[in-house]
Design a protein around this motif. Structure first.
Motif, mmCIF file in Angstrom:
data_model
loop_
_atom_site.group_PDB
_atom_site.id
_atom_site.type_symbol
_atom_site.label_atom_id
_atom_site.label_comp_id
_atom_site.label_asym_id
_atom_site.label_seq_id
_atom_site.Cartn_x
_atom_site.Cartn_y
_atom_site.Cartn_z
ATOM 1 N N MET A 32 0.300 -10.664 -11.920
ATOM 2 C CA MET A 32 -0.267 -10.202 -10.651
ATOM 3 C C MET A 32 -0.069 -8.690 -10.493
ATOM 4 O O MET A 32 -0.917 -8.000 -9.923
ATOM 5 C CB MET A 32 0.341 -10.958 -9.467
ATOM 6 C CG MET A 32 -0.001 -12.449 -9.434
ATOM 7 S SD MET A 32 -1.770 -12.813 -9.422
ATOM 8 C CE MET A 32 -2.032 -13.387 -11.108
ATOM 9 N N LEU A 33 1.035 -8.171 -11.042
ATOM 10 C CA LEU A 33 1.239 -6.719 -11.016
ATOM 11 C C LEU A 33 0.213 -6.016 -11.901
ATOM 12 O O LEU A 33 -0.260 -4.923 -11.572
ATOM 13 C CB LEU A 33 2.663 -6.375 -11.463
ATOM 14 C CG LEU A 33 3.778 -6.818 -10.510
ATOM 15 C CD1 LEU A 33 5.148 -6.519 -11.124
ATOM 16 C CD2 LEU A 33 3.642 -6.175 -9.153
ATOM 17 N N GLU A 36 -3.009 -5.904 -9.952
ATOM 18 C CA GLU A 36 -2.996 -4.943 -8.846
ATOM 19 C C GLU A 36 -3.518 -3.583 -9.294
ATOM 20 O O GLU A 36 -4.202 -2.892 -8.538
ATOM 21 C CB GLU A 36 -1.584 -4.817 -8.278
ATOM 22 C CG GLU A 36 -1.581 -4.106 -6.955
ATOM 23 C CD GLU A 36 -0.316 -4.365 -6.168
ATOM 24 O OE1 GLU A 36 0.174 -3.401 -5.572
ATOM 25 O OE2 GLU A 36 0.165 -5.515 -6.150
ATOM 26 N N ARG A 37 -3.250 -3.195 -10.530
ATOM 27 C CA ARG A 37 -3.762 -1.915 -11.045
ATOM 28 C C ARG A 37 -5.283 -1.948 -11.128
ATOM 29 O O ARG A 37 -5.955 -0.954 -10.871
ATOM 30 C CB ARG A 37 -3.183 -1.622 -12.421
ATOM 31 C CG ARG A 37 -1.822 -1.014 -12.572
ATOM 32 C CD ARG A 37 -0.776 -1.284 -11.556
ATOM 33 N NE ARG A 37 0.535 -0.856 -11.994
ATOM 34 C CZ ARG A 37 1.416 -1.642 -12.614
ATOM 35 N NH1 ARG A 37 1.129 -2.885 -12.904
ATOM 36 N NH2 ARG A 37 2.607 -1.175 -12.947
ATOM 37 N N LEU A 39 -7.214 -3.793 -9.166
ATOM 38 C CA LEU A 39 -7.676 -3.763 -7.774
ATOM 39 C C LEU A 39 -7.681 -2.333 -7.243
ATOM 40 O O LEU A 39 -8.643 -1.893 -6.604
ATOM 41 C CB LEU A 39 -6.788 -4.663 -6.911
ATOM 42 C CG LEU A 39 -7.146 -4.782 -5.431
ATOM 43 C CD1 LEU A 39 -8.540 -5.369 -5.248
ATOM 44 C CD2 LEU A 39 -6.113 -5.636 -4.713
ATOM 45 N N ARG A 50 -6.739 3.411 0.477
ATOM 46 C CA ARG A 50 -5.830 2.307 0.231
ATOM 47 C C ARG A 50 -4.690 2.249 1.214
ATOM 48 O O ARG A 50 -4.478 1.243 1.851
ATOM 49 C CB ARG A 50 -5.282 2.360 -1.185
ATOM 50 C CG ARG A 50 -6.315 1.968 -2.207
ATOM 51 C CD ARG A 50 -5.783 2.080 -3.587
ATOM 52 N NE ARG A 50 -5.382 3.454 -3.828
ATOM 53 C CZ ARG A 50 -4.267 3.826 -4.424
ATOM 54 N NH1 ARG A 50 -3.448 2.964 -4.859
ATOM 55 N NH2 ARG A 50 -3.975 5.083 -4.593
ATOM 56 N N GLU A 54 -2.325 -5.014 2.439
ATOM 57 C CA GLU A 54 -2.176 -6.238 1.680
ATOM 58 C C GLU A 54 -3.496 -6.520 0.963
ATOM 59 O O GLU A 54 -4.545 -5.955 1.326
ATOM 60 C CB GLU A 54 -1.739 -7.378 2.596
ATOM 61 C CG GLU A 54 -2.531 -7.482 3.874
ATOM 62 C CD GLU A 54 -3.526 -8.613 3.840
ATOM 63 O OE1 GLU A 54 -4.578 -8.468 4.452
ATOM 64 O OE2 GLU A 54 -3.253 -9.623 3.203
ATOM 65 N N TRP A 55 -3.441 -7.344 -0.047
ATOM 66 C CA TRP A 55 -4.617 -7.591 -0.885
ATOM 67 C C TRP A 55 -5.834 -8.019 -0.069
ATOM 68 O O TRP A 55 -6.942 -7.547 -0.322
ATOM 69 C CB TRP A 55 -4.295 -8.655 -1.928
ATOM 70 C CG TRP A 55 -3.660 -8.160 -3.178
ATOM 71 C CD1 TRP A 55 -2.693 -7.204 -3.288
ATOM 72 C CD2 TRP A 55 -3.932 -8.620 -4.493
ATOM 73 N NE1 TRP A 55 -2.340 -7.048 -4.597
ATOM 74 C CE2 TRP A 55 -3.090 -7.915 -5.363
ATOM 75 C CE3 TRP A 55 -4.782 -9.571 -5.022
ATOM 76 C CZ2 TRP A 55 -3.082 -8.122 -6.740
ATOM 77 C CZ3 TRP A 55 -4.773 -9.786 -6.388
ATOM 78 C CH2 TRP A 55 -3.935 -9.050 -7.238
ATOM 79 N N PHE A 105 -11.088 -10.902 -7.531
ATOM 80 C CA PHE A 105 -9.795 -10.534 -6.936
ATOM 81 C C PHE A 105 -9.444 -11.471 -5.783
ATOM 82 O O PHE A 105 -8.290 -11.829 -5.601
ATOM 83 C CB PHE A 105 -9.794 -9.072 -6.473
ATOM 84 C CG PHE A 105 -9.564 -8.093 -7.582
ATOM 85 C CD1 PHE A 105 -8.368 -8.096 -8.292
ATOM 86 C CD2 PHE A 105 -10.537 -7.173 -7.928
ATOM 87 C CE1 PHE A 105 -8.151 -7.191 -9.333
ATOM 88 C CE2 PHE A 105 -10.327 -6.271 -8.963
ATOM 89 C CZ PHE A 105 -9.131 -6.286 -9.672
ATOM 90 N N LYS A 109 -6.115 -13.719 -5.592
ATOM 91 C CA LYS A 109 -5.251 -13.635 -4.407
ATOM 92 C C LYS A 109 -4.950 -15.018 -3.853
ATOM 93 O O LYS A 109 -3.792 -15.359 -3.609
ATOM 94 C CB LYS A 109 -5.923 -12.770 -3.331
ATOM 95 C CG LYS A 109 -5.167 -12.699 -2.010
ATOM 96 C CD LYS A 109 -5.952 -11.981 -0.936
ATOM 97 C CE LYS A 109 -7.120 -12.709 -0.393
ATOM 98 N NZ LYS A 109 -6.841 -13.874 0.448
ATOM 99 N N ARG A 113 -1.716 -15.022 -6.456
ATOM 100 C CA ARG A 113 -0.976 -13.855 -5.992
ATOM 101 C C ARG A 113 -0.173 -14.144 -4.728
ATOM 102 O O ARG A 113 1.025 -13.863 -4.666
ATOM 103 C CB ARG A 113 -1.930 -12.677 -5.775
ATOM 104 C CG ARG A 113 -1.220 -11.361 -5.535
ATOM 105 C CD ARG A 113 -1.052 -11.122 -4.080
ATOM 106 N NE ARG A 113 -0.234 -9.944 -3.842
ATOM 107 C CZ ARG A 113 0.356 -9.739 -2.694
ATOM 108 N NH1 ARG A 113 0.249 -10.599 -1.712
ATOM 109 N NH2 ARG A 113 1.075 -8.664 -2.510
#
Length: 151
Positions: A32-33, A36-37, A39, A50, A54-55, A105, A109, A113
């Motif tokens: 998930m990390l 995130e990059r 996203l 940004r 939160e996602w 994504f 999530k 995630r």
């Protein structure tokens, strides 16, 4: 994948190591990390601010940016020349890519995630393998679509 997303190297390697050691929840967390990059790269590509989001909010803002981009393209100034067929196709292809990425994504999530980030789920070997495979394939698609990290 590491060419366009250099900062994911450690987390992707740690995720694979966790998988090898049977630490399935840790594997999913590291994956998930990695995501995130991707996203963040999509948000940057679309010039979405940004901040600390939160996602869910970031994905919604990305979807709004995609809709605004499409609407802006559709509303040309009166009397202006329409884009060439080639340009229109390229634009439609780009919007489709962005939309599909945002939807993916959202899937990540909701499927993994949120659960792993908040300690609400346990993952077994099959889950971890599925997440690892899906994340890798998706990050390769993002790279192929021209997304990359910006520093």
């Amino acid at each position: 994948m590491w060419k366009a997303f250099k900062s994911v190297k450690d987390d992707s390697e740690h995720g694979v190591e966790c998988f090898a050691l049977g630490q399935d929840v840790a594997c999913v967390f590291h994956m998930m990390l990695v995501l995130e990059r991707g996203l963040v790269a999509l948000a940057n590509q679309l010039k979405v601010k940004r901040g600390v989001k939160e996602w869910g909010r970031l994905i919604a803002d990305i979807q709004d940016a995609i809709a605004a981009l499409a609407a802006a393209r559709a509303s040309r100034p009166k009397g202006s020349k329409p884009p060439s067929t080639k340009a229109a196709r390229a634009f439609a292809k780009r919007i489709k890519f962005y939309s599909e990425a945002a939807k993916e994504f959202s899937y990540f999530k909701d499927a993994w995630r949120n659960h792993v980030a908040h300690g609400r789920a346990k993952y077994d070997r099959n889950d971890a393998r599925k997440v690892m495979t899906h994340v890798r394939e998706f990050m390769v698609i993002l790279q192929a679509g021209g997304l990359k990290e910006t520093t």
